[in-house]
Design a protein around this motif. Sequence first.
Motif, mmCIF file in Angstrom:
data_model
loop_
_atom_site.group_PDB
_atom_site.id
_atom_site.type_symbol
_atom_site.label_atom_id
_atom_site.label_comp_id
_atom_site.label_asym_id
_atom_site.label_seq_id
_atom_site.Cartn_x
_atom_site.Cartn_y
_atom_site.Cartn_z
ATOM 1 N N LYS A 1 40.118 53.493 45.539
ATOM 2 C CA LYS A 1 40.482 53.026 46.869
ATOM 3 C C LYS A 1 39.713 51.850 47.464
ATOM 4 C CE LYS A 1 40.971 58.040 47.976
ATOM 5 N NZ LYS A 1 42.343 57.955 47.909
ATOM 6 N N LYS A 2 39.518 50.924 46.524
ATOM 7 C CA LYS A 2 38.833 49.729 46.817
ATOM 8 C C LYS A 2 39.791 48.609 46.635
ATOM 9 C CE LYS A 2 34.411 51.448 45.385
ATOM 10 N NZ LYS A 2 33.486 51.294 46.341
ATOM 11 N N ALA B 1 45.846 52.406 35.887
ATOM 12 C CA ALA B 1 44.639 53.356 36.195
ATOM 13 C C ALA B 1 43.631 52.721 36.681
ATOM 14 C CB ALA B 1 44.343 54.222 34.660
ATOM 15 N N VAL B 2 42.706 53.074 37.473
ATOM 16 C CA VAL B 2 41.451 52.547 38.096
ATOM 17 C C VAL B 2 40.247 53.578 37.861
ATOM 18 C CG1 VAL B 2 40.283 51.646 40.062
ATOM 19 C CG2 VAL B 2 42.800 51.216 39.636
ATOM 20 N N ALA B 3 39.239 53.170 37.528
ATOM 21 C CA ALA B 3 38.122 53.886 37.024
ATOM 22 C C ALA B 3 37.647 54.677 38.411
ATOM 23 C CB ALA B 3 36.896 53.001 36.733
ATOM 24 N N PRO B 4 37.261 56.068 38.225
ATOM 25 C CA PRO B 4 37.007 56.815 39.292
ATOM 26 C C PRO B 4 36.178 56.097 40.338
ATOM 27 C CG PRO B 4 37.005 58.138 37.509
ATOM 28 C CD PRO B 4 37.018 56.815 37.054
ATOM 29 N N ALA B 5 35.280 55.319 39.983
ATOM 30 C CA ALA B 5 34.071 54.767 40.940
ATOM 31 C C ALA B 5 34.519 53.542 41.608
ATOM 32 C CB ALA B 5 32.867 54.333 39.911
ATOM 33 N N TYR B 6 35.937 53.049 41.160
ATOM 34 C CA TYR B 6 36.202 51.787 41.906
ATOM 35 C C TYR B 6 37.718 52.051 42.359
ATOM 36 C CZ TYR B 6 32.795 49.275 39.292
ATOM 37 O OH TYR B 6 31.697 48.911 38.557
ATOM 38 N N VAL C 1 37.570 47.711 34.896
ATOM 39 C CA VAL C 1 37.617 48.852 36.068
ATOM 40 C C VAL C 1 39.190 49.226 36.423
ATOM 41 C CG1 VAL C 1 35.441 48.053 36.983
ATOM 42 C CG2 VAL C 1 37.626 47.131 37.950
ATOM 43 N N GLY C 2 40.081 48.804 35.885
ATOM 44 C CA GLY C 2 41.578 48.922 35.946
ATOM 45 C C GLY C 2 42.339 48.361 35.134
ATOM 46 N N VAL C 3 43.527 49.095 34.604
ATOM 47 C CA VAL C 3 44.494 48.750 33.794
ATOM 48 C C VAL C 3 45.871 48.935 34.120
ATOM 49 C CG1 VAL C 3 42.843 48.830 31.802
ATOM 50 C CG2 VAL C 3 44.284 50.908 32.550
ATOM 51 N N VAL C 4 46.600 48.048 33.560
ATOM 52 C CA VAL C 4 48.125 48.459 33.582
ATOM 53 C C VAL C 4 48.886 47.537 32.594
ATOM 54 C CG1 VAL C 4 48.525 46.436 35.373
ATOM 55 C CG2 VAL C 4 50.102 48.584 35.574
ATOM 56 N N LYS C 5 50.316 47.854 32.429
ATOM 57 C CA LYS C 5 50.951 47.331 31.484
ATOM 58 C C LYS C 5 52.558 47.010 32.109
ATOM 59 C CE LYS C 5 53.024 50.745 28.447
ATOM 60 N NZ LYS C 5 53.127 51.025 27.238
ATOM 61 N N LEU C 6 53.228 46.049 31.505
ATOM 62 C CA LEU C 6 54.509 45.526 31.887
ATOM 63 C C LEU C 6 55.212 45.148 30.927
ATOM 64 C CD1 LEU C 6 56.513 44.589 34.092
ATOM 65 C CD2 LEU C 6 55.375 42.107 33.700
ATOM 66 N N MET D 1 32.847 40.090 42.030
ATOM 67 C CA MET D 1 34.390 39.747 42.221
ATOM 68 C C MET D 1 34.987 40.319 40.980
ATOM 69 S SD MET D 1 35.659 35.713 42.155
ATOM 70 C CE MET D 1 37.204 35.832 43.056
ATOM 71 N N ILE D 2 36.106 40.824 41.275
ATOM 72 C CA ILE D 2 37.095 41.528 40.252
ATOM 73 C C ILE D 2 38.288 40.247 40.010
ATOM 74 C CG2 ILE D 2 38.950 43.090 39.756
ATOM 75 C CD1 ILE D 2 36.109 44.218 40.157
ATOM 76 N N ILE D 3 38.337 39.978 38.514
ATOM 77 C CA ILE D 3 39.503 39.291 38.135
ATOM 78 C C ILE D 3 40.405 39.983 37.181
ATOM 79 C CG2 ILE D 3 37.999 37.161 38.093
ATOM 80 C CD1 ILE D 3 37.715 37.384 35.129
ATOM 81 N N ILE D 4 41.903 39.454 37.158
ATOM 82 C CA ILE D 4 42.641 40.074 36.541
ATOM 83 C C ILE D 4 42.649 39.191 35.034
ATOM 84 C CG2 ILE D 4 45.053 41.079 36.263
ATOM 85 C CD1 ILE D 4 43.333 42.479 38.672
ATOM 86 N N GLN D 5 42.647 39.896 33.967
ATOM 87 C CA GLN D 5 43.006 39.259 32.767
ATOM 88 C C GLN D 5 43.771 40.145 31.709
ATOM 89 O OE1 GLN D 5 38.852 38.239 32.096
ATOM 90 N NE2 GLN D 5 39.369 39.222 30.084
#
Length: 152
Positions: A83-84, A76-81, A57-62, A1-5
């Motif tokens: 399109k998911k 940005a999302v890690a290449p292996a992840y 596996v992914g990042v963003v800023k606001l 499972m992917i969580i955002i923190q």
Amino acid sequence: MIIIQSPTTRDEFKAYYDLRYRVLREPWGQPRGTEKDDYEPLSQHFMAVREDTREIVGVVKLFEKEPGVGWFSHLAVAPAYQKKGIGKMLVAHVEEEARKRGFCVLGCYARLNTTNYFEKLGYRIAGLPTHYFGTTQVVWMQKDLEQPEERA
């Protein structure tokens, strides 16, 4: 499972910036350090993390571009992840945070080859293309945000 923190420790920030560099700068021959900008201290940072392995596996800023207008960047999302759905998950999280901060509009500078992606998420081109670095061009895209009481 992917969580955002949000990253909180030195190691989390190190991995956060490393992913930004590997996905957004290294493929274009940009030096380390170009994955950061002057808005880092003013920004909220978010990362998508695999709950089982704690891998980022992914990042963003606001941050606030101007009163009432949020600006997200460095998605940005890690290449292996890719399109998911992780990018969409991060953008949805940023939109919710922007609403909480009272932003009426949320936008980003998108590379020209990514405008279709953002259009599918409800963003529209609201500026002219401009050079970002080298031959890379970006264009301002934005979305009007409904406030929580409007969605009820």
